[in-house]
Every structure is written in C-alpha cells, then in structure tokens.
Design a protein around this motif. Structure first.
Motif, PDB file in Angstrom:
ATOM      1  N   THR A 180       0.718  -1.565   0.005  1.00 54.37           N
ATOM      2  CA  THR A 180      -0.308  -0.090  -0.059  1.00 54.37           C
ATOM      3  C   THR A 180       0.750   1.375  -0.296  1.00 54.37           C
ATOM      4  O   THR A 180       1.793   1.432   0.786  1.00 54.37           O
ATOM      5  CB  THR A 180      -0.505   0.059   1.823  1.00 54.37           C
ATOM      6  N   VAL A 181       0.506   2.327  -0.264  1.00 53.32           N
ATOM      7  CA  VAL A 181       1.055   4.016  -0.624  1.00 53.32           C
ATOM      8  C   VAL A 181       0.209   4.568   0.600  1.00 53.32           C
ATOM      9  O   VAL A 181      -1.182   5.014  -0.064  1.00 53.32           O
ATOM     10  CB  VAL A 181       1.130   4.173  -1.785  1.00 53.32           C
ATOM     11  N   THR A 197      -3.583   6.562  -0.401  1.00 52.52           N
ATOM     12  CA  THR A 197      -3.191   7.217  -1.836  1.00 52.52           C
ATOM     13  C   THR A 197      -2.923   6.549  -2.682  1.00 52.52           C
ATOM     14  O   THR A 197      -3.505   6.787  -4.229  1.00 52.52           O
ATOM     15  CB  THR A 197      -1.741   8.094  -1.600  1.00 52.52           C
ATOM     16  N   GLY A 198      -2.239   5.335  -2.541  1.00 57.11           N
ATOM     17  CA  GLY A 198      -2.712   3.828  -3.778  1.00 57.11           C
ATOM     18  C   GLY A 198      -2.305   2.671  -3.204  1.00 57.11           C
ATOM     19  O   GLY A 198      -2.291   3.033  -1.548  1.00 57.11           O
ATOM     20  N   VAL A 199      -1.318   1.854  -4.663  1.00 63.23           N
ATOM     21  CA  VAL A 199      -1.213   1.050  -4.449  1.00 63.23           C
ATOM     22  C   VAL A 199      -0.071   0.810  -4.945  1.00 63.23           C
ATOM     23  O   VAL A 199      -0.621   0.907  -6.486  1.00 63.23           O
ATOM     24  CB  VAL A 199      -2.466  -0.708  -4.351  1.00 63.23           C
ATOM     25  N   LEU A 225      -7.738  -3.708  -3.416  1.00 64.84           N
ATOM     26  CA  LEU A 225      -7.811  -2.117  -2.745  1.00 64.84           C
ATOM     27  C   LEU A 225      -7.101  -0.878  -3.538  1.00 64.84           C
ATOM     28  O   LEU A 225      -6.800  -1.464  -4.894  1.00 64.84           O
ATOM     29  CB  LEU A 225      -6.120  -2.251  -1.740  1.00 64.84           C
ATOM     30  N   ARG A 226      -6.946  -0.178  -3.258  1.00 66.83           N
ATOM     31  CA  ARG A 226      -7.198   1.248  -4.309  1.00 66.83           C
ATOM     32  C   ARG A 226      -7.136   2.483  -3.123  1.00 66.83           C
ATOM     33  O   ARG A 226      -7.431   2.670  -2.517  1.00 66.83           O
ATOM     34  CB  ARG A 226      -8.543   1.201  -5.130  1.00 66.83           C
ATOM     35  N   GLY A 227      -7.257   3.429  -4.604  1.00 65.48           N
ATOM     36  CA  GLY A 227      -6.400   4.758  -3.548  1.00 65.48           C
ATOM     37  C   GLY A 227      -7.781   5.078  -2.942  1.00 65.48           C
ATOM     38  O   GLY A 227      -8.682   4.923  -3.776  1.00 65.48           O
ATOM     39  N   ASN A 228      -7.945   5.774  -1.523  1.00 64.75           N
ATOM     40  CA  ASN A 228      -9.003   6.817  -1.270  1.00 64.75           C
ATOM     41  C   ASN A 228      -9.596   5.416  -0.299  1.00 64.75           C
ATOM     42  O   ASN A 228     -10.432   5.892   0.084  1.00 64.75           O
ATOM     43  CB  ASN A 228     -10.152   7.148  -1.859  1.00 64.75           C
ATOM     44  N   ASP A 229      -8.975   3.456  -0.203  1.00 65.04           N
ATOM     45  CA  ASP A 229      -9.810   3.307   1.020  1.00 65.04           C
ATOM     46  C   ASP A 229      -8.675   3.497   2.122  1.00 65.04           C
ATOM     47  O   ASP A 229      -7.987   3.724   2.440  1.00 65.04           O
ATOM     48  CB  ASP A 229      -8.878   1.783   0.488  1.00 65.04           C
ATOM     49  N   ILE A 230      -9.650   3.796   3.300  1.00 60.87           N
ATOM     50  CA  ILE A 230      -9.276   3.887   4.743  1.00 60.87           C
ATOM     51  C   ILE A 230      -8.684   2.646   5.194  1.00 60.87           C
ATOM     52  O   ILE A 230     -10.116   1.572   5.322  1.00 60.87           O
ATOM     53  CB  ILE A 230      -9.881   4.514   5.157  1.00 60.87           C
TER      54      ILE A 230
END
Length: 88
Positions: free
Chosen positions: A6-7, A20-22, A33-38
């Motif tokens: 994850t980023v 912010t991304g993966v 998973l992808r950006g904006n996931d918490i």
C-alpha cells in the motif's frame, strides 16, 4: 516482514490509514485495494494509524492470508489478502 504494497497517505486520518494508492502487482492491488480506501483492521488488530498498521503487518509473515477491513465510500468492506515479500 510481510509486505502488503500500500501507499499510505502520511497525513493524519483519524480512525484508519487512508491509501493514496497501491503498488502495481502487489498483494494489495491483487486483492482489490485502491487509493482512497481507509484500512481500519488487519487480521485481529485494529489499525487506527500508520504505526499500528506497521505493527499489524509485523505480526504476520509472507504467505499468510489475513482479512483486511477497510472503508470505501463510507461503507465497511472486508477482503482476504495473501501477504507477500518486499521486492518479491
């Protein structure tokens, strides 16, 4: 340690770690998973912040399958991820 790929967003996000991304081809990307996931939980451990997320990943090894709970667009979701090795 186990690698998720994850980023994280380094700013404070109360109640979880916003991404912010993966990384391409990472366990996180392969699991969806992808950006904006918490991310709010990894396995049995709550993830209120980045340090907790690091600690949670240290409890596991590459090849372990863990459930990750996360928020996407305000709704909680769960996925299973097989952790990898960094650079592997």
């Amino acid at each position: 340690g186990a690698y998720l790929g994850t980023v994280p967003d380094m700013s404070e996000n109360p109640g979880g770690v916003r991404l912010t991304g993966v990384r391409a081809g990472s366990p996180a990307e392969l699991a969806g998973l992808r950006g904006n996931d918490i991310i709010i939980q990894i396995g049995d451990l709550p993830v209120p912040d980045l340090q907790a997320m690091t600690n949670a990943l240290r409890q596991h090894r590459a090849g372990d399958m863990v459930e990750i709970r996360f928020l996407r667009d305000g709704s909680e979701q769960r996925i299973s991820v097989t952790l990898g090795t960094r650079g592997g």
